[in-house]
Motif scaffolding. Structure first.
Motif, PDB file in Angstrom:
ATOM      1  N   UNK A 259     -74.851 -18.596  40.474  1.00 34.65           N
ATOM      2  CA  UNK A 259     -73.898 -17.505  40.471  1.00 34.65           C
ATOM      3  C   UNK A 259     -72.560 -18.004  41.018  1.00 34.65           C
ATOM      4  N   UNK A 260     -71.476 -17.561  40.404  1.00 37.63           N
ATOM      5  CA  UNK A 260     -70.136 -17.924  40.845  1.00 37.63           C
ATOM      6  C   UNK A 260     -69.907 -17.405  42.264  1.00 37.63           C
ATOM      7  N   UNK A 261     -69.307 -18.224  43.135  1.00 33.77           N
ATOM      8  CA  UNK A 261     -69.117 -17.776  44.503  1.00 33.77           C
ATOM      9  C   UNK A 261     -67.655 -17.695  44.927  1.00 33.77           C
ATOM     10  N   UNK A 262     -66.730 -17.969  44.005  1.00 30.58           N
ATOM     11  CA  UNK A 262     -65.321 -17.850  44.375  1.00 30.58           C
ATOM     12  C   UNK A 262     -64.880 -16.394  44.346  1.00 30.58           C
ATOM     13  N   UNK A 263     -63.619 -16.150  44.674  1.00 29.79           N
ATOM     14  CA  UNK A 263     -63.111 -14.798  44.899  1.00 29.79           C
ATOM     15  C   UNK A 263     -63.353 -13.826  43.756  1.00 29.79           C
ATOM     16  N   UNK A 264     -63.128 -14.229  42.530  1.00 27.25           N
ATOM     17  CA  UNK A 264     -63.236 -13.294  41.413  1.00 27.25           C
ATOM     18  C   UNK A 264     -64.605 -13.416  40.751  1.00 27.25           C
ATOM     19  N   UNK A 265     -65.436 -12.396  40.930  1.00 26.09           N
ATOM     20  CA  UNK A 265     -66.754 -12.372  40.305  1.00 26.09           C
ATOM     21  C   UNK A 265     -66.731 -11.665  38.957  1.00 26.09           C
ATOM     22  N   UNK A 266     -65.755 -10.774  38.726  1.00 31.45           N
ATOM     23  CA  UNK A 266     -65.651 -10.066  37.457  1.00 31.45           C
ATOM     24  C   UNK A 266     -65.336 -11.069  36.348  1.00 31.45           C
ATOM     25  N   UNK A 267     -66.210 -11.170  35.358  1.00 30.76           N
ATOM     26  CA  UNK A 267     -66.087 -12.181  34.302  1.00 30.76           C
ATOM     27  C   UNK A 267     -64.790 -12.039  33.507  1.00 30.76           C
ATOM     28  N   UNK A 268     -64.421 -10.810  33.136  1.00 32.92           N
ATOM     29  CA  UNK A 268     -63.194 -10.607  32.363  1.00 32.92           C
ATOM     30  C   UNK A 268     -61.962 -11.018  33.158  1.00 32.92           C
ATOM     31  N   UNK A 269     -61.915 -10.633  34.418  1.00 33.23           N
ATOM     32  CA  UNK A 269     -60.762 -10.963  35.248  1.00 33.23           C
ATOM     33  C   UNK A 269     -60.692 -12.467  35.495  1.00 33.23           C
TER      34      UNK A 269
END
Length: 139
Positions: free
Chosen positions: A1-11
């Motif tokens: 799972x992505x752990x950087x600030x933006x988790x919303x895929x579109x953003x």
């Protein structure tokens, strides 16, 4: 799972696709968004997420060289305006660059927003809580 600030895929995709001088608009819940501009709709309910929360997360991942704001924010939403300017001052220190701020009428702002790479809609329900962030390069 992505752990950087933006988790919303579109953003996350929108930010990653921005090149030098491209603009991303962060707006309140009421700004009209044309069908032909990429829309990232984060609004869940009134006030969630806020304009300032969204700005904080986006500017953590986007190198900003310029911002465009509607002139009306100064009188119609001075609290957000003050917070926005303070955010840019802090960001200038972090990025080690000057962020140029330009004001236009709200009608002109909407025209510029229509040419953004994408528009991020928040749950903010206060007037003129909108900004166009123009990407710079960190080198």
């Amino acid at each position: 799972m992505k752990k950087s600030a933006v988790l919303n895929a579109q953003l996350s995709h929108l930010i990653a696709s921005v090149g030098h001088t491209d603009g991303i608009t962060i707006c309140d819940a009421g700004l009209p968004i044309p069908n032909d501009v990429a829309r990232v709709d984060l609004a869940l309910t009134q006030g969630v997420p806020t304009f300032l929360q969204t700005l904080e997360v986006v500017s953590h991942e986007l190198f900003i060289e310029r911002a465009l704001i509607a002139e009306e924010i100064k009188l119609k939403n001075p609290q957000i305006h003050t917070a926005l300017l303070a955010h840019f001052q802090t960001l200038e220190q972090v990025q080690q660059n000057k962020i140029f701020i330009e004001y236009v009428s709200h009608e002109e702002f909407k025209q510029f927003a229509n040419h953004s790479k994408g528009i991020v809609r928040t749950g903010e329900c206060s007037p003129y809580a909108n900004v166009i962030l123009y990407s710079g390069v960190p080198f």
